[in-house]
Design a protein around this motif. Structure first.
Motif, PDB file in Angstrom:
ATOM      1  N   LEU A  78       3.409  -1.942 -12.147  1.00  0.00           N
ATOM      2  CA  LEU A  78       2.345  -1.804 -11.142  1.00  0.00           C
ATOM      3  C   LEU A  78       1.076  -1.213 -11.757  1.00  0.00           C
ATOM      4  O   LEU A  78      -0.030  -1.650 -11.447  1.00  0.00           O
ATOM      5  CB  LEU A  78       2.829  -0.941  -9.976  1.00  0.00           C
ATOM      6  N   GLU A  83      -2.290  -1.839  -9.715  1.00  0.00           N
ATOM      7  CA  GLU A  83      -1.915  -1.680  -8.308  1.00  0.00           C
ATOM      8  C   GLU A  83      -1.564  -0.204  -8.086  1.00  0.00           C
ATOM      9  O   GLU A  83      -0.401   0.181  -7.947  1.00  0.00           O
ATOM     10  CB  GLU A  83      -0.753  -2.603  -7.969  1.00  0.00           C
ATOM     11  N   GLU A  86       0.138   1.102  -4.627  1.00  0.00           N
ATOM     12  CA  GLU A  86       1.559   0.728  -4.592  1.00  0.00           C
ATOM     13  C   GLU A  86       2.348   1.524  -5.618  1.00  0.00           C
ATOM     14  O   GLU A  86       3.489   1.906  -5.377  1.00  0.00           O
ATOM     15  CB  GLU A  86       1.720  -0.773  -4.814  1.00  0.00           C
ATOM     16  N   SER A  87       1.732   1.790  -6.776  1.00  0.00           N
ATOM     17  CA  SER A  87       2.444   2.594  -7.783  1.00  0.00           C
ATOM     18  C   SER A  87       2.714   3.989  -7.244  1.00  0.00           C
ATOM     19  O   SER A  87       3.783   4.553  -7.504  1.00  0.00           O
ATOM     20  CB  SER A  87       1.685   2.644  -9.107  1.00  0.00           C
TER      21      SER A  87
END
Length: 158
Positions: A78, A83, A86-87
């Motif tokens: 991620l 991202e 989201e990570s």
């Protein structure tokens, strides 16, 4: 049963295809979802070899609650894709799994305690804490990229 690691790739692929085709069958579902099952270990190794990276990482993510270290490759992926929100979600899932036996410290935040104290104290053996340190580095990277400098500085505390 012969180990999947010594089989020719053609036979490994047949086993992988068979397990994948029957993944949701109750006979296999329990073993393939259980990170402590030999079949799960074999399946994940075969998946790493024959499945797409996305499918492999999705399967790792599904097992983070059982094996917190499974979150690390998912987070790495991620972060590589930038991202960051989201990570952070996966980082929190990973921390929750790491601290699942310490409900008073869960959810952990760097503002409240040192992670190595929360996890269980000191160990001076070589290589210890590397995975936990990586998790904190991932946390720092994600919050820094999101512009949350204060949180990034807090994340330096191990």
């Amino acid at each position: 049963m012969r180990s999947a690691w010594v089989l020719p790739d053609v036979e490994k692929k047949l086993i992988f295809d068979g397990l994948t085709a029957n993944r949701e069958v109750s006979l296999w579902k329990h073993d393939l979802d259980n990170t402590f099952s030999y079949w799960h270990i074999v399946y994940m190794e075969l998946m790493q070899q024959f499945a797409t990276p996305e499918i492999y990482l999705n399967n790792l993510r599904a097992t983070i609650s059982q094996e917190w270290q499974n979150g690390l490759p998912v987070i790495e992926d991620l972060l590589a894709k930038q991202e960051y929100r989201e990570s952070l979600t996966v980082i929190q899932e990973t921390l929750d799994a790491l601290l699942k036996n310490k409900p008073d410290l869960n959810p952990w935040t760097p503002e409240n305690s040192l992670l190595f104290v929360a996890v269980g104290g000191f160990s001076y053996a070589p290589g210890n804490w590397e995975k936990e340190k990586n998790l904190l580095r991932y946390y720092q990277q994600a919050v820094r990229e999101l512009g949350e400098i204060e949180r990034a500085n807090q994340g330096k505390r191990i």
